[in-house]
Design an enzyme around this catalytic site. Structure first.
Site, PDB file in Angstrom:
ATOM      1  N   SER A 133       0.843  -1.178  -0.091  1.00 41.11           N
ATOM      2  CA  SER A 133       0.037  -0.057   0.034  1.00 41.11           C
ATOM      3  C   SER A 133       1.008   1.311   0.114  1.00 41.11           C
ATOM      4  O   SER A 133       1.782   1.329  -0.803  1.00 41.11           O
ATOM      5  CB  SER A 133      -0.944   0.012   1.159  1.00 41.11           C
ATOM      6  N   LYS A 166      -5.459   3.461  -2.990  1.00 40.23           N
ATOM      7  CA  LYS A 166      -4.755   2.912  -1.873  1.00 40.23           C
ATOM      8  C   LYS A 166      -5.606   2.343  -0.719  1.00 40.23           C
ATOM      9  O   LYS A 166      -5.715   1.384  -0.105  1.00 40.23           O
ATOM     10  CB  LYS A 166      -3.636   3.438  -1.329  1.00 40.23           C
ATOM     11  N   TYR A 202      -4.790   8.961  -5.798  1.00 39.55           N
ATOM     12  CA  TYR A 202      -3.917   7.790  -5.363  1.00 39.55           C
ATOM     13  C   TYR A 202      -4.354   7.462  -4.062  1.00 39.55           C
ATOM     14  O   TYR A 202      -4.238   6.070  -3.899  1.00 39.55           O
ATOM     15  CB  TYR A 202      -2.511   8.614  -5.487  1.00 39.55           C
TER      16      TYR A 202
END
Length: 291
Positions: free
Chosen positions: A140, A158, A154
């Site tokens: 991650s 994650k 982004y």
């Protein structure tokens, strides 16, 4: 269920042609293990594999292609006989304000970082549960601790990866398969050199200027680490008889995780009365099931 010792494990690592993925592969090989390395750049994969004839299988792969992921994992199992550790490392970085993202840019970020990881996870857990053992390591990011300006998509990718992985860990545990989420801080990789940027809107120019000032100013003198340090931590993770479900990599991300958690707990505590007042259990109207 058997235990596979260091020196006799088989790894499958995505995004293994450079950066953290390459460091993971080299660390596993240094421990005497065998590795299937997968990435889109076939030439870079061959470069990684060249010094390790017989112990490395290079597999050109785009993780967003679900059928290709399954085929690559089949090739790895056919070649090595089994898989023990699967490292879901392939990922990309797209930056920009949330409003700036086009549909194509937003989908690209999710396709690689979430759906690509999902296809690898599905393919891995199916094979590992049939063996009754194995370890899936989900790479991650510090970006999953909280959302930050210009990194929203982004972080979203994650956050999605981590939510899926926590559920996967619970589902896979009864089959003897472990799942660990690794959250790295800053490392000297090509992530920023290869990142994508959403088409800029003029309204966010002041925000971009302020972020640039923060990232390049004297108060932002952070020095990233060598990827091999992250690889050594991952080796210790998979060597453990009781691996954690989450592992922070680096002092900066460690401190940030605690800071973010404390701030959230403080906020929840301040709003406890409102939170508790929003719930008062009553029987289902007319005996109907809960909605």
């Amino acid at each position: 269920m058997t235990t596979t010792a260091r020196g006799d494990r088989v790894w499958f690592i995505t995004g293994a042609s450079r950066g953290l993925g390459r460091a993971f592969a080299e660390a596993a090989l240094g421990a005497g293990d065998r590795v299937a390395i997968a990435a889109r750049d076939a030439d870079a994969l061959r470069e990684v594999a060249a010094p390790h004839a017989g112990r490395v299988l290079d597999l050109p792969l785009d993780v967003t292609d679900r059928d290709a992921v399954n085929a690559a994992m089949d090739r790895a199992v056919d070649h090595f006989g089994r898989l023990d550790v699967v490292v879901n490392n392939a990922g990309t970085l797209s930056m920009g304000a949330v409003e700036e993202f086009t549909e194509d840019e937003a989908r690209h970020q999710m396709e690689v970082n979430f759906f690509g990881a999902l296809w690898v996870s599905q393919a891995a857990v199916r094979r590992l549960r049939m063996r009754g053992e194995g370890h899936i390591v989900q790479v991650s990011s510090i970006g999953a601790l909280a959302g930050y300006a210009s990194c929203g998509m982004y972080s979203a990718s994650k956050f999605a990866l981590e939510g899926m992985s926590e559920a996967l860990a619970m589902e896979a545990a009864s089959f003897g398969v472990r799942v660990s989420i690794v959250q790295p801080g800053g490392y000297w990789t090509e992530l920023y050199d290869r990142m994508r940027t959403a088409p800029p809107l003029e309204a966010y120019a002041p925000m971009r200027a302020e972020l640039e000032r923060q990232w390049s100013g004297p108060e932002a003198e952070s020095v990233d680490s060598e990827p091999h340090l992250a690889a050594e931590a991952v080796l210790r993770l998979v060597d453990s008889d009781d691996p954690p479900s989450r592992l922070l990599l680096g002092s900066m991300v460690y401190d940030l995780a605690f800071d973010v958690s404390r701030k959230r707990m403080d906020t929840w505590a301040r709003w406890e009365q409102v939170s508790r007042a929003a719930e008062h259990a009553v029987p289902a109207p007319g005996g109907a099931a809960h909605s």
